[in-house]
Design a protein around this motif. Structure first.
Motif, PDB file in Angstrom:
ATOM      1  N   LEU A   1      80.580  67.707  82.998  1.00 15.39           N
ATOM      2  CA  LEU A   1      80.057  66.813  82.034  1.00 15.39           C
ATOM      3  C   LEU A   1      79.407  65.512  82.578  1.00 15.39           C
ATOM      4  O   LEU A   1      80.211  64.890  83.392  1.00 15.39           O
ATOM      5  CB  LEU A   1      81.295  66.505  80.915  1.00 15.39           C
ATOM      6  N   SER A   2      78.298  64.997  82.151  1.00 11.43           N
ATOM      7  CA  SER A   2      77.456  64.014  82.577  1.00 11.43           C
ATOM      8  C   SER A   2      77.309  63.069  81.478  1.00 11.43           C
ATOM      9  O   SER A   2      76.631  63.401  80.689  1.00 11.43           O
ATOM     10  CB  SER A   2      76.487  64.271  83.366  1.00 11.43           C
ATOM     11  N   THR A   3      78.019  61.827  81.618  1.00 11.96           N
ATOM     12  CA  THR A   3      77.898  60.812  80.424  1.00 11.96           C
ATOM     13  C   THR A   3      76.962  59.727  80.818  1.00 11.96           C
ATOM     14  O   THR A   3      76.870  59.349  82.035  1.00 11.96           O
ATOM     15  CB  THR A   3      79.454  60.351  79.969  1.00 11.96           C
ATOM     16  N   ARG A   4      76.686  58.808  79.792  1.00 14.03           N
ATOM     17  CA  ARG A   4      75.752  57.769  80.077  1.00 14.03           C
ATOM     18  C   ARG A   4      76.250  56.623  79.039  1.00 14.03           C
ATOM     19  O   ARG A   4      76.948  56.858  78.010  1.00 14.03           O
ATOM     20  CB  ARG A   4      74.303  58.180  79.917  1.00 14.03           C
TER      21      ARG A   4
ATOM     22  N   GLY B   1      75.962  56.534  75.372  1.00 12.51           N
ATOM     23  CA  GLY B   1      76.920  57.406  74.422  1.00 12.51           C
ATOM     24  C   GLY B   1      76.492  58.881  74.648  1.00 12.51           C
ATOM     25  O   GLY B   1      76.944  59.877  74.037  1.00 12.51           O
ATOM     26  N   SER B   2      75.404  59.059  75.131  1.00 13.95           N
ATOM     27  CA  SER B   2      74.615  60.463  75.310  1.00 13.95           C
ATOM     28  C   SER B   2      75.507  61.183  76.539  1.00 13.95           C
ATOM     29  O   SER B   2      75.872  60.509  77.138  1.00 13.95           O
ATOM     30  CB  SER B   2      73.247  60.424  75.412  1.00 13.95           C
ATOM     31  N   TYR B   3      75.661  62.439  76.445  1.00 14.19           N
ATOM     32  CA  TYR B   3      76.332  63.223  77.599  1.00 14.19           C
ATOM     33  C   TYR B   3      75.324  64.689  77.584  1.00 14.19           C
ATOM     34  O   TYR B   3      75.374  65.174  76.480  1.00 14.19           O
ATOM     35  CB  TYR B   3      77.666  63.182  77.335  1.00 14.19           C
TER      36      TYR B   3
ATOM     37  N   TYR C   1      74.158  66.139  74.252  1.00 16.44           N
ATOM     38  CA  TYR C   1      74.577  65.686  73.014  1.00 16.44           C
ATOM     39  C   TYR C   1      74.122  63.949  72.791  1.00 16.44           C
ATOM     40  O   TYR C   1      74.429  63.377  73.708  1.00 16.44           O
ATOM     41  CB  TYR C   1      75.857  65.673  72.742  1.00 16.44           C
ATOM     42  N   THR C   2      73.187  63.774  72.115  1.00 19.76           N
ATOM     43  CA  THR C   2      72.591  62.316  71.931  1.00 19.76           C
ATOM     44  C   THR C   2      73.472  61.590  70.533  1.00 19.76           C
ATOM     45  O   THR C   2      73.736  62.531  69.605  1.00 19.76           O
ATOM     46  CB  THR C   2      71.130  62.306  71.541  1.00 19.76           C
TER      47      THR C   2
END
Length: 372
Positions: free
Chosen positions: A347-350, A353-355, A368-369
């Motif tokens: 899982l890579s998140t930003r 809040g998107s990942y 997932y945006t």
């Protein structure tokens, strides 16, 4: 004159970029989370945008320890890490601390975190805590955490929300409203040590995730009722392997996760009651699983692209009905042997809040945006 001004602007921009490359790099890097296959145990690796690392649990006791430590080391290598900065043992069950001594022989661990003494006497855990753990923590920092403590990681907010049978009392920002699922709560049975689990809530910008170790239904009720002290999360991790002693609607439905990632095994977890709870959770888009579960069967499973590891010892025909879990005891048949490469879910998140969630087995990924 215009040319001179333009030239000066270009020079200024270049100088700014040169002066702050590290800041630019930090902004661009995600929080990476590896959910590692340790055959129905737990090992979850968090790597912050700054490169700081947190590992929750280390898989199974021998003879599985060498196997599981090797799988964790493969994820560590993929993440480019040279050490583990923080290591949480959520509780003293063999599928959570079992690979620790083997792992510590391969990589430096700077801080060991746990809930304190074992409260469920057992020969394996008690011997480990008496003869092995003291020598490991003597070489590093040892922290016994309580609910409400923070684990310091640059760029992340890591809050301990459960530990040693206690839960946070002050709601997280934006939380604290009444939980409508409390009215229908049905207490469950549990052993002594699962409810002691260290559970953490992590925030990066607008992204929120939670991993509660193996806390059980009764402890979920204490955390989430009558007021929801957590609020909502983007991703729910762990789910106690998908076992029905945990995963009540007061937690799963109230957290309103968009994604859940279950650390189940081929014949451990993924039980029908849990699958029904998860699949009916409001707002849930996808459940990702470490293994296809024989206890789910085809009746309750998810599409194969969301499963990191498929059926071990594949049968000629897969029954639709879920399989009953064998009763524990000396006559319990061994679990199916894992035949082939073990794959993780990453899982890579930003900050926005998107990942993105990626299945290492087949390369399938989904982004997932944030919803407006």
């Amino acid at each position: 004159m215009r040319v001179s001004v333009l030239f000066l602007v270009i020079l200024a921009c270049a100088a700014f970029a040169a002066a702050f490359p590290a800041a630019q790099s930090r902004v661009a890097k995600p929080l990476d989370i590896y959910v590692i296959d340790v055959e129905g145990g737990n090992a979850t690796l968090f790597v912050s945008p700054s490169g700081e690392s947190l590992l929750m649990d280390t898989g199974n006791v021998p003879p599985g320890a060498v196997r599981d430590a090797g799988r964790i080391m493969a994820a560590i290598k993929d993440a480019g890490l040279q050490q583990i900065d923080h290591l949480i043992i959520t509780h003293w069950h063999g599928d959570h601390f079992g690979g620790l001594a083997e792992l510590a022989s391969h990589i430096t661990i700077r801080e060991f975190i746990d809930h304190g003494p074992n409260v469920q006497p057992g020969a394996v855990a008690d011997e480990f805590l008496r003869n092995t753990y003291p020598a490991l923590v003597a070489k590093a920092k040892h922290t016994v955490v309580k609910a409400g403590d923070k684990i310091r990681m640059a760029g992340l907010d890591v809050l301990v929300v459960t530990s040693a049978g206690e839960t946070i009392q002050t709601p997280l920002p934006g939380a604290g409203g009444p939980n409508p699922y409390c009215a229908d709560f049905k207490p469950g049975e549990n052993n002594a040590e699962d409810p002691q689990s260290v559970g953490i809530h992590i925030t990066l910008g607008k992204f929120r995730t939670i991993h509660l170790g193996d806390i059980t239904k009764n402890k979920e009720f204490e955390l989430m009722c009558p007021k929801n002290r957590i609020g909502t999360v983007d991703v729910l991790l762990g789910l106690h392997h998908g076992q029905a002693s945990s995963n009540s609607p007061v937690l799963v439905h109230a957290l309103h996760p968009r994604v859940a990632i279950m650390n189940d095994g081929t014949r451990k977890g993924g039980e029908p009651e849990v699958m029904q709870t998860v699949h009916t959770s409001p707002g849930l888009e996808d459940l990702w699983q470490m293994h296809f579960s024989l206890l789910s069967g085809q009746e309750y499973t998810v599409p194969g692209m969301f499963i990191a590891n498929t059926v071990d010892q594949q049968q000629s025909a897969m029954p639709i009905a879920p399989m009953l879990a064998p009763q524990p005891g000396p006559d319990t048949p061994p679990p199916p042997a894992h035949n082939g490469t073990a794959y993780w879910i990453k899982l890579s998140t930003r900050q926005d809040g998107s990942y993105t969630v990626t299945n290492a087995r087949n390369g399938f990924s989904k982004t997932y945006t944030p919803k407006r």
